[in-house]
Design an enzyme around this catalytic site. Structure first.
Site, short mmCIF file in Angstrom:
data_model
loop_
_atom_site.label_atom_id
_atom_site.label_comp_id
_atom_site.label_asym_id
_atom_site.label_seq_id
_atom_site.Cartn_x
_atom_site.Cartn_y
_atom_site.Cartn_z
N LYS A 1 45.31 28.66 -2.73
CA LYS A 1 46.20 27.56 -2.35
C LYS A 1 47.31 28.14 -1.46
O LYS A 1 48.01 29.07 -1.86
CB LYS A 1 46.78 26.95 -3.63
O1 G3P Z 1 50.03 20.98 -7.80
C1 G3P Z 1 50.70 20.25 -6.82
C2 G3P Z 1 51.22 18.91 -7.27
O2 G3P Z 1 50.24 18.20 -7.96
C3 G3P Z 1 52.56 18.92 -7.95
O3 G3P Z 1 52.86 17.73 -8.61
O4 G3P Z 1 54.22 16.46 -10.23
O5 G3P Z 1 55.11 18.61 -9.31
O6 G3P Z 1 54.97 16.58 -7.87
P1 G3P Z 1 54.38 17.32 -9.03
#
Ligand code: G3P
Length: 217
Positions: free
Chosen positions: A87
């Site tokens: 990633k």
């Molecule tokens: O892994 C990336 C993403 O899904 C992060 O989500 O909830 O931290 O905005 P969030």
């Protein structure tokens, strides 16, 4: 549409995997830190443990921001298991690194994508996945699902092969709406996945069926 779980929590990964509908896992440094994982060896072991639990693509994020460092870090992550997807953040050196990884047979997921221009660059560099952050866009008062729809449309009309991995899901409705606009993958926390099971009429209907079933005995 593929279902990934967005967590580094092994119990939650196990629970989702046991449902039989899990196609992969995404993690990020914040999710890893939340599990209290400390030190290089512990981080690498944790990714290996996840790879051994789930038969599907597992995203492991680099924390370097310079091209050469991203490459070195990404090569080490990719060596953990054939299912690792490196990633990489949507920055200039990240795009260059994605192109390098693509040319060298390493799968990538381009993360922190917030507009269609960034998504076009990810695809041109050959990323396997692009991750638009739906919930974080919603948090700013705009519609994250609309961005997923726009990226899917552009990739379709341009014949770009990168898969749209809708990330930052906040609830089950996000999953349904991303499916509706053609996301190839959705990565969600466990509660958003389990929320798909729920409807009050299912609960009351089942209670009535079970009650009536007693009359059959
Ligand atoms: O892994 C990336 C993403 O899904 C992060 O989500 O909830 O931290 O905005 P969030």
């Amino acid at each position: 549409m593929k279902f990934f779980i967005d967590t580094a929590n092994l119990d939650q990964i196990k629970e989702a995997n046991e449902l039989g509908i899990l196609d992969g896992v995404t993690t990020n440094p914040s999710l890893m830190a939340k599990e209290g994982i400390k030190g290089h060896d512990a981080v690498m072991k944790h990714y290996k443990d996840i790879c051994e639990m789930v038969d599907g693509d597992i995203s492991a994020e680099v924390v370097s921001t310079e091209f050469n460092d991203i490459i070195e870090e990404g090569k080490k992550l990719a060596a953990i298991h054939p299912n690792i997807v490196v990633k990489v953040p949507m920055i200039k050196d990240g795009v260059k690194a994605i192109k390098w990884f693509t040319d060298n047979g390493i799968k990538t997921n381009c993360t922190l994508v917030f507009n269609a221009g960034q998504a076009i660059l990810c695809a041109k560099a050959g990323a396997k996945y692009v991750s638009p952050f739906v919930g974080r866009i919603d948090d700013t008062g705009w519609d994250g699902v609309q961005l997923v729809e726009q990226i899917v449309h552009i990739y379709n009309i341009q014949g770009l092969k990168t898969q749209v991995l809708a990330a930052s899901m906040r609830n089950s409705n996000h999953i349904v709406r991303c499916a509706e606009v053609g996301a190839h993958v959705v990565t969600s926390p466990l509660d958003a996945i389990l929320g798909l099971l729920k409807h009050p009429l299912t609960d009351s209907g089942l209670a009535k069926f079970l009650d009536d079933a007693k009359k059959l005995q």
